[in-house]
Design a protein around this motif. Sequence first.
Motif, mmCIF file in Angstrom:
data_model
loop_
_atom_site.group_PDB
_atom_site.id
_atom_site.type_symbol
_atom_site.label_atom_id
_atom_site.label_comp_id
_atom_site.label_asym_id
_atom_site.label_seq_id
_atom_site.Cartn_x
_atom_site.Cartn_y
_atom_site.Cartn_z
ATOM 1 N N ALA A 79 -47.547 114.277 2.402
ATOM 2 C CA ALA A 79 -47.103 114.980 0.979
ATOM 3 C C ALA A 79 -47.970 116.127 0.673
ATOM 4 C CB ALA A 79 -47.172 114.016 -0.159
ATOM 5 N N ASN A 80 -49.082 116.066 1.206
ATOM 6 C CA ASN A 80 -50.061 117.400 0.992
ATOM 7 C C ASN A 80 -49.424 118.526 1.667
ATOM 8 O OD1 ASN A 80 -51.968 119.469 0.742
ATOM 9 N ND2 ASN A 80 -53.697 117.814 1.243
ATOM 10 N N PRO A 81 -49.059 119.502 0.695
ATOM 11 C CA PRO A 81 -48.379 120.705 1.314
ATOM 12 C C PRO A 81 -49.358 121.707 2.370
ATOM 13 C CG PRO A 81 -48.937 121.197 -0.865
ATOM 14 C CD PRO A 81 -49.260 119.765 -0.685
ATOM 15 N N ASN A 82 -50.498 121.142 2.243
ATOM 16 C CA ASN A 82 -51.491 122.002 3.067
ATOM 17 C C ASN A 82 -51.408 121.348 4.414
ATOM 18 O OD1 ASN A 82 -52.009 123.924 1.198
ATOM 19 N ND2 ASN A 82 -53.542 122.621 0.232
ATOM 20 N N SER A 83 -50.920 120.111 4.730
ATOM 21 C CA SER A 83 -50.951 119.357 5.946
ATOM 22 C C SER A 83 -50.375 120.403 7.093
ATOM 23 C CB SER A 83 -50.173 118.204 6.111
ATOM 24 O OG SER A 83 -50.524 117.453 5.153
ATOM 25 N N THR A 84 -51.275 120.416 8.153
ATOM 26 C CA THR A 84 -50.700 121.160 9.413
ATOM 27 C C THR A 84 -49.556 120.453 10.321
ATOM 28 O OG1 THR A 84 -52.244 120.047 10.807
ATOM 29 C CG2 THR A 84 -53.227 121.897 10.037
ATOM 30 N N PRO A 85 -48.618 121.322 10.336
ATOM 31 C CA PRO A 85 -47.380 121.095 10.885
ATOM 32 C C PRO A 85 -47.545 120.212 12.162
ATOM 33 C CG PRO A 85 -47.535 123.212 11.148
ATOM 34 C CD PRO A 85 -48.582 122.845 10.500
ATOM 35 N N TYR A 86 -48.736 120.345 12.858
ATOM 36 C CA TYR A 86 -48.791 119.647 14.115
ATOM 37 C C TYR A 86 -49.459 118.246 14.010
ATOM 38 C CZ TYR A 86 -53.045 122.264 13.747
ATOM 39 O OH TYR A 86 -54.291 122.675 13.416
ATOM 40 N N SER A 87 -49.890 118.025 12.779
ATOM 41 C CA SER A 87 -50.764 116.698 12.695
ATOM 42 C C SER A 87 -49.813 115.529 12.559
ATOM 43 C CB SER A 87 -51.569 116.886 11.421
ATOM 44 O OG SER A 87 -50.498 116.752 10.278
ATOM 45 N N THR A 88 -50.191 114.303 13.071
ATOM 46 C CA THR A 88 -49.507 113.141 13.325
ATOM 47 C C THR A 88 -50.354 112.217 12.420
ATOM 48 O OG1 THR A 88 -49.391 113.547 15.493
ATOM 49 C CG2 THR A 88 -48.874 111.228 15.034
ATOM 50 N N PRO A 89 -49.551 111.963 11.320
ATOM 51 C CA PRO A 89 -49.905 110.937 10.291
ATOM 52 C C PRO A 89 -50.161 109.690 10.987
ATOM 53 C CG PRO A 89 -48.084 112.271 9.477
ATOM 54 C CD PRO A 89 -48.347 112.465 10.976
ATOM 55 N N SER A 90 -51.456 109.073 10.538
ATOM 56 C CA SER A 90 -52.107 107.911 11.153
ATOM 57 C C SER A 90 -52.437 106.830 10.263
ATOM 58 C CB SER A 90 -53.032 108.151 12.258
ATOM 59 O OG SER A 90 -53.755 107.099 12.642
ATOM 60 N N LEU A 91 -52.093 105.563 10.266
ATOM 61 C CA LEU A 91 -52.392 104.590 9.631
ATOM 62 C C LEU A 91 -53.981 104.541 9.725
ATOM 63 C CD1 LEU A 91 -49.577 101.964 9.843
ATOM 64 C CD2 LEU A 91 -49.953 103.607 7.919
ATOM 65 N N ALA A 92 -54.527 104.459 10.758
ATOM 66 C CA ALA A 92 -55.924 104.220 11.150
ATOM 67 C C ALA A 92 -56.799 105.421 10.410
ATOM 68 C CB ALA A 92 -56.076 104.385 12.733
ATOM 69 N N SER A 93 -56.095 106.733 10.025
ATOM 70 C CA SER A 93 -56.933 107.506 9.386
ATOM 71 C C SER A 93 -57.303 107.167 8.225
ATOM 72 C CB SER A 93 -56.393 108.852 9.670
ATOM 73 O OG SER A 93 -54.992 108.966 8.850
ATOM 74 N N ILE A 94 -56.517 106.260 7.551
ATOM 75 C CA ILE A 94 -56.314 106.089 6.085
ATOM 76 C C ILE A 94 -56.957 104.671 5.716
ATOM 77 C CG2 ILE A 94 -54.861 107.730 5.438
ATOM 78 C CD1 ILE A 94 -52.888 105.166 4.964
ATOM 79 N N SER A 95 -57.298 104.060 7.029
ATOM 80 C CA SER A 95 -57.619 102.386 6.710
ATOM 81 C C SER A 95 -58.842 102.075 6.009
ATOM 82 C CB SER A 95 -57.678 101.794 8.306
ATOM 83 O OG SER A 95 -58.633 102.330 9.043
ATOM 84 N N THR A 96 -59.834 102.919 6.007
ATOM 85 C CA THR A 96 -61.092 102.654 5.274
ATOM 86 C C THR A 96 -61.218 103.307 3.821
ATOM 87 O OG1 THR A 96 -62.425 104.363 6.603
ATOM 88 C CG2 THR A 96 -62.209 102.265 7.464
ATOM 89 N N TRP A 97 -60.447 104.092 3.538
ATOM 90 C CA TRP A 97 -60.363 104.828 2.165
ATOM 91 C C TRP A 97 -60.883 103.918 1.120
ATOM 92 C CZ3 TRP A 97 -57.400 104.555 -2.189
ATOM 93 C CH2 TRP A 97 -57.541 105.333 -3.208
ATOM 94 N N ALA A 98 -60.063 102.674 0.979
ATOM 95 C CA ALA A 98 -60.133 101.756 -0.060
ATOM 96 C C ALA A 98 -61.806 101.440 -0.281
ATOM 97 C CB ALA A 98 -59.516 100.682 0.259
ATOM 98 N N ASP A 99 -62.444 101.467 0.935
ATOM 99 C CA ASP A 99 -63.839 101.165 0.602
ATOM 100 C C ASP A 99 -64.809 102.201 0.070
ATOM 101 O OD1 ASP A 99 -64.042 98.550 1.761
ATOM 102 O OD2 ASP A 99 -64.142 99.195 3.799
#
Length: 304
Positions: A58-78
Amino acid sequence: MSNRFPFSKSWIFLTVVFTIFGSDAWAWGEEGHSIVAEIAQRRLTQNAAQAITQILRANPNSTPYSTPSLASISTWADEVRYNGPKPNETYNWHFVDIPRQDTHYDPATECPKEKPEQGDCVINELSRLRNELRCTAGDQQLRALKFAVHFVGDIHQPFHTVWENIGGNGITFTTDKLQFKGKTCSADKCSTPPDNLHKMWDTTLIRAMEYNWPTFVDDLEAGWLTTDAAKNDNKDDPVAWAEDAHNAAIAFNVWVDAGATLDQAYYDRVTPLISQQLGFAGIRLARYLNDVFSSSQCPYTPRQ
């Protein structure tokens, strides 16, 4: 039932910086939550995968080659449990306080709303998040996804379903020649031992089993995830998840009293439970997300 007492944010920061072990605010640790998220990501339906990709990009600044990963957001809640040194309304969403002698969850006493500024419990929040994931947009939907990925992991950590001693945070122990990855570990060898039972489960035991978390996922894919227990699991109710984690802790005798010595027999007894709980969390998170994104009907209503 009283809720857990928060640690100071400065203490948590120092612990994370100067040791390799997590704290109560880092349930399962980075490795555990990444393992759960990766197992789930491999099992997403096309609808769920596309929806999640759109949410994470959703971030317009995301690089087009990036692969969204659930692991990358898995500790944000902490990372958002505190407003300065004080716990906020998300704090209690990480656990549910079920006394050890109880085999069933009692919402009236174990998920009270005595402190609304700190939230109620993980069971209620996981139920609410289904609607937020499906029926909101933008930052609110992204926030809901980050919470959901993390909290499904949390509810499967047995000590996040035990009330006594702040979920084992108040239980100190010693170690006696534990064989971690072929090395004999005691209080003065291998690494600084965790200073309480909860931390031991969050990170230490997982790293003892396999230090590299992607390899741990591969081990589970070739091992526990091929079992009948994994293939036949159909539990999708957070109440059942919490009760199962709680009762498994009793069945595997994972609790020890303060001052106990954890030896090789303890390690050998509990590591199969860790594989089981991480595996269950991963496949259940996948089903949770697949169900949410299987329809656009709002508000969300559970399937009958």
